[in-house]
Design a protein around this motif. Sequence first.
Motif, PDB file in Angstrom:
ATOM      1  N   GLU A 178       1.763   7.631  49.763  1.00 37.92           N
ATOM      2  CA  GLU A 178       2.409   6.340  49.510  1.00 37.92           C
ATOM      3  C   GLU A 178       1.384   5.222  49.347  1.00 37.92           C
ATOM      4  OE1 GLU A 178       5.220   3.146  51.951  1.00 37.92           O
ATOM      5  OE2 GLU A 178       5.053   5.223  52.642  1.00 37.92           O
ATOM      6  N   THR A 179       0.308   5.263  50.155  1.00 28.96           N
ATOM      7  CA  THR A 179      -0.688   4.187  50.145  1.00 28.96           C
ATOM      8  C   THR A 179      -1.676   4.323  49.000  1.00 28.96           C
ATOM      9  OG1 THR A 179      -0.512   4.018  52.554  1.00 28.96           O
ATOM     10  CG2 THR A 179      -2.456   3.028  51.535  1.00 28.96           C
ATOM     11  N   THR A 180      -2.105   5.548  48.712  1.00 29.43           N
ATOM     12  CA  THR A 180      -3.187   5.747  47.735  1.00 29.43           C
ATOM     13  C   THR A 180      -2.711   6.335  46.417  1.00 29.43           C
ATOM     14  OG1 THR A 180      -3.704   8.009  48.472  1.00 29.43           O
ATOM     15  CG2 THR A 180      -4.761   6.178  49.660  1.00 29.43           C
ATOM     16  N   CYS A 187     -20.984  18.261  50.683  1.00 28.87           N
ATOM     17  CA  CYS A 187     -19.650  17.733  50.375  1.00 28.87           C
ATOM     18  C   CYS A 187     -19.294  16.607  51.346  1.00 28.87           C
ATOM     19  CB  CYS A 187     -18.602  18.841  50.469  1.00 28.87           C
ATOM     20  SG  CYS A 187     -18.835  20.190  49.291  1.00 28.87           S
ATOM     21  N   LEU A 188     -18.447  15.715  50.877  1.00 25.37           N
ATOM     22  CA  LEU A 188     -17.957  14.622  51.716  1.00 25.37           C
ATOM     23  C   LEU A 188     -16.467  14.817  51.956  1.00 25.37           C
ATOM     24  CD1 LEU A 188     -19.022  11.653  52.715  1.00 25.37           C
ATOM     25  CD2 LEU A 188     -17.428  10.864  50.948  1.00 25.37           C
ATOM     26  N   LYS A 189     -16.052  14.661  53.215  1.00 27.33           N
ATOM     27  CA  LYS A 189     -14.613  14.688  53.492  1.00 27.33           C
ATOM     28  C   LYS A 189     -14.184  13.333  54.026  1.00 27.33           C
ATOM     29  CE  LYS A 189     -15.191  17.089  57.953  1.00 27.33           C
ATOM     30  NZ  LYS A 189     -14.852  18.335  58.670  1.00 27.33           N
ATOM     31  N   LEU A 190     -13.016  12.902  53.551  1.00 27.95           N
ATOM     32  CA  LEU A 190     -12.435  11.634  53.987  1.00 27.95           C
ATOM     33  C   LEU A 190     -11.195  11.903  54.820  1.00 27.95           C
ATOM     34  CD1 LEU A 190     -12.520   9.150  50.953  1.00 27.95           C
ATOM     35  CD2 LEU A 190     -14.028   9.229  52.932  1.00 27.95           C
ATOM     36  N   LEU A 191     -11.152  11.304  56.000  1.00 28.53           N
ATOM     37  CA  LEU A 191      -9.987  11.389  56.872  1.00 28.53           C
ATOM     38  C   LEU A 191      -9.378  10.000  56.959  1.00 28.53           C
ATOM     39  CD1 LEU A 191     -11.529  13.547  59.740  1.00 28.53           C
ATOM     40  CD2 LEU A 191     -10.150  14.346  57.835  1.00 28.53           C
ATOM     41  N   LEU A 192      -8.114   9.878  56.586  1.00 27.19           N
ATOM     42  CA  LEU A 192      -7.439   8.589  56.675  1.00 27.19           C
ATOM     43  C   LEU A 192      -6.717   8.473  58.007  1.00 27.19           C
ATOM     44  CD1 LEU A 192      -8.255   8.358  53.753  1.00 27.19           C
ATOM     45  CD2 LEU A 192      -5.951   7.553  53.204  1.00 27.19           C
ATOM     46  N   LEU A 212      -9.761   1.251  50.022  1.00 30.49           N
ATOM     47  CA  LEU A 212      -9.539   1.161  51.469  1.00 30.49           C
ATOM     48  C   LEU A 212     -10.873   0.961  52.178  1.00 30.49           C
ATOM     49  CD1 LEU A 212      -7.033   4.112  52.115  1.00 30.49           C
ATOM     50  CD2 LEU A 212      -6.486   1.672  52.129  1.00 30.49           C
ATOM     51  N   PRO A 213     -10.865   0.379  53.380  1.00 33.14           N
ATOM     52  CA  PRO A 213     -12.114   0.301  54.146  1.00 33.14           C
ATOM     53  C   PRO A 213     -12.635   1.711  54.419  1.00 33.14           C
ATOM     54  CG  PRO A 213     -10.391  -1.046  55.147  1.00 33.14           C
ATOM     55  CD  PRO A 213      -9.729  -0.228  54.098  1.00 33.14           C
ATOM     56  N   VAL A 214     -13.936   1.910  54.220  1.00 40.23           N
ATOM     57  CA  VAL A 214     -14.562   3.213  54.465  1.00 40.23           C
ATOM     58  C   VAL A 214     -15.631   3.048  55.534  1.00 40.23           C
ATOM     59  CG1 VAL A 214     -15.881   5.133  53.487  1.00 40.23           C
ATOM     60  CG2 VAL A 214     -14.132   3.979  52.102  1.00 40.23           C
ATOM     61  N   ILE A 215     -15.529   3.865  56.582  1.00 42.59           N
ATOM     62  CA  ILE A 215     -16.555   3.918  57.625  1.00 42.59           C
ATOM     63  C   ILE A 215     -17.151   5.320  57.576  1.00 42.59           C
ATOM     64  CG2 ILE A 215     -17.087   3.640  60.076  1.00 42.59           C
ATOM     65  CD1 ILE A 215     -14.530   1.979  60.335  1.00 42.59           C
ATOM     66  N   ALA A 216     -18.453   5.404  57.333  1.00 44.91           N
ATOM     67  CA  ALA A 216     -19.110   6.697  57.174  1.00 44.91           C
ATOM     68  C   ALA A 216     -19.974   7.021  58.384  1.00 44.91           C
ATOM     69  CB  ALA A 216     -19.970   6.711  55.911  1.00 44.91           C
ATOM     70  N   ASP A 217     -19.948   8.269  58.776  1.00 45.17           N
ATOM     71  CA  ASP A 217     -20.879   8.737  59.796  1.00 45.17           C
ATOM     72  C   ASP A 217     -22.314   8.620  59.256  1.00 45.17           C
ATOM     73  OD1 ASP A 217     -21.508  10.314  62.311  1.00 45.17           O
ATOM     74  OD2 ASP A 217     -22.370  11.619  60.767  1.00 45.17           O
ATOM     75  N   HIS A 218     -23.285   8.516  60.169  1.00 47.59           N
ATOM     76  CA  HIS A 218     -24.681   8.363  59.763  1.00 47.59           C
ATOM     77  C   HIS A 218     -25.098   9.440  58.765  1.00 47.59           C
ATOM     78  CE1 HIS A 218     -25.591   5.141  62.523  1.00 47.59           C
ATOM     79  NE2 HIS A 218     -25.163   5.829  63.564  1.00 47.59           N
ATOM     80  N   ALA A 219     -24.740  10.697  59.066  1.00 53.20           N
ATOM     81  CA  ALA A 219     -25.160  11.795  58.191  1.00 53.20           C
ATOM     82  C   ALA A 219     -24.472  11.711  56.835  1.00 53.20           C
ATOM     83  CB  ALA A 219     -24.864  13.141  58.860  1.00 53.20           C
ATOM     84  N   VAL A 246      -7.530   3.310  57.364  1.00 50.62           N
ATOM     85  CA  VAL A 246      -8.986   3.281  57.316  1.00 50.62           C
ATOM     86  C   VAL A 246      -9.468   4.678  56.967  1.00 50.62           C
ATOM     87  CG1 VAL A 246     -11.106   2.900  58.637  1.00 50.62           C
ATOM     88  CG2 VAL A 246      -9.122   1.424  59.008  1.00 50.62           C
ATOM     89  N   ALA A 247     -10.464   4.772  56.066  1.00 48.21           N
ATOM     90  CA  ALA A 247     -11.029   6.067  55.685  1.00 48.21           C
ATOM     91  C   ALA A 247     -12.295   6.333  56.490  1.00 48.21           C
ATOM     92  CB  ALA A 247     -11.351   6.095  54.194  1.00 48.21           C
ATOM     93  N   LEU A 248     -12.342   7.481  57.165  1.00 45.38           N
ATOM     94  CA  LEU A 248     -13.527   7.913  57.902  1.00 45.38           C
ATOM     95  C   LEU A 248     -14.201   9.009  57.090  1.00 45.38           C
ATOM     96  CD1 LEU A 248     -12.033   8.093  61.508  1.00 45.38           C
ATOM     97  CD2 LEU A 248     -13.086   6.142  60.349  1.00 45.38           C
ATOM     98  N   ALA A 249     -15.463   8.831  56.790  1.00 44.68           N
ATOM     99  CA  ALA A 249     -16.195   9.762  55.937  1.00 44.68           C
ATOM    100  C   ALA A 249     -17.183  10.581  56.764  1.00 44.68           C
ATOM    101  CB  ALA A 249     -16.941   9.001  54.845  1.00 44.68           C
ATOM    102  N   LEU A 250     -17.111  11.899  56.598  1.00 41.86           N
ATOM    103  CA  LEU A 250     -18.024  12.798  57.296  1.00 41.86           C
ATOM    104  C   LEU A 250     -18.581  13.817  56.316  1.00 41.86           C
ATOM    105  CD1 LEU A 250     -15.339  12.545  59.538  1.00 41.86           C
ATOM    106  CD2 LEU A 250     -17.263  13.321  60.922  1.00 41.86           C
TER     107      LEU A 250
END
Length: 573
Positions: A326-328, A277-282, A342-349, A291-295
């Motif tokens: 409000e944003t999404t 599963c992927l989780k997104l933290l804004l 939104l900009p997405v930055i994903a962890d390597h894994a 910014v969305a951080l994906a782990l």
Amino acid sequence: MRLSQLPWTTLKETPAEAEVVSHQLLLRAGLVRRLTSGIFSWMPLGLRVLRRVEQVVREEMDRAGALEVLMPAVQPAELWQETGRWDRYGDLLLRIHDRQQREYCFGPTHEEIITDIARRELRSYRQLPVNYYQIQTKFRDEIRPRFGLMRAREFVMKDAYSFHMDQASLEETYQAMARAYTRIFTRLGLHFRTVEADSGEIGGSRSQEFHVLADSGEDAIAYCDGDQYAANVEATPSLPPAGPRPAPTTTLETVATPGARSIEEVGAFLGVPASRCLKLLLVEGSDGGLVALALRGDHQLNAIKAERLPQVASPLALASAERVLETTGVPTGFLGPVGLGLPVIADHAAAHLADFVAGANRGDHHQTGVNWGRDAAEPMVADLRNVVAGDPSPGGGGTLDIARGIEVGHIFQLGDKYSRAMNAVVLDQDGKERVMLMGCYGIGVSRIVAAAIEQNHDENGIIWPAPMSPFDLMLLVLNPKNSDAVTAAAERLYAGLREAGIEVLLDDRDARPGVKFAEADLLGIPHRLVLGERGLKDGMVEYRQRRSGAEAKVALADVDSFIRQQLANDTGA
């Protein structure tokens, strides 16, 4: 010392406020007493332990060439304002006013004070390098003091500060302090690890922490015995997965997941492990947007790594549920990378995942078979997560294990963070002003006492490492009022041992033997002798070692040499 002359009170029941073993045993053994939240009085036996720790610290600092000073505990606000820390330090700083309404603080640390001393006293490169240290009481107004001495508001600390002309000199002293700290914790009989760490509020370019390993430790340490790598989990890089990302094998589908928001709920509903599963933290972005951080679902965000990203605001701030909606237009728990906008930055894994599950950007819905590149734009990739057991070691020598640790020491290369802000300069060989470089080296002296107990105890009480014990030996006299001969023999034995340079705690109280035995175990002095009427008739005294439980009967005539041998055998572990 005679217990009959010492108002020593032990507790049979564990105080309700004591959460960890060290706090419980320090109170039960009468070593400290709580005055108010996070503030303790050191009682006579506890103070002896503290002083023995201080002695080892002082000896090794002197051996390393550091110079002892004593700086004021109360510090004027203007010095902290010079470095900008008066406002940045926040509520941890205990701020006070004198009768003229001038602002001060009770020092939590002394970078500003020592830098002020250096800029007044040091004039030439010929005076460098120099390393000052002190052992002193500090105060940090913790929002939630807990665990007794482990997170107290008032505590005893050894802090040292060095000044240098260049990086090579700073590195030399930094390594000398690392060696001194290793000697200190080894001499004190502690099982510890040295780990690479984040510099935190103190700042600087490089730092290492010294952790006593214990299950109750607040810090997680990643280590690998194969290559001797060790670092705080917060400072440990997670390596990218080996090999290319798998190719997609399934089609993208949107499925209803009513009420399933968390990774655990979604995984259970769909029958998919969290690692798929992927989780997104804004989070708040540095440009004012989100910014969305994906782990990966089974990984945790490393806040220190995240806030170092140029796209992310510092300090790191998660977007509120209201701001996310409000944003999404999507409620939290259902966000996904497909068409997010939104900009997405994903962890390597996370960036290595294929055919994964993610939010569908629609309430009560998720998507399966999601793939980067095909369904969602390829993300920016960075190291965003905490490492976990089984990850490859950054040192290349195997896989990581995770242990809990209690931080008892921290050394920093500060560089010119404080000296430049306060214009601490000396003249170099050419007569030009040069800003000095600084190092900083701290040891939690009172915390060491608690950490030692966390690592050294059993169901009966404390088991002191020999170098920290309040006494070398405890001598118990059984029923002294019933026999003048026993009392007289005990007095001769006590005097002889003391003359031999052995520090003895004499339990000459008129108390039941069972009470004496129980309190001796609670106090945890490494060696114990018991003299009673029956033993005296046989010319024998009973010996017991606290850690191993080993027992022996020793002839009274041989006690001195026997105890000397036991003390010589002590390793403190």
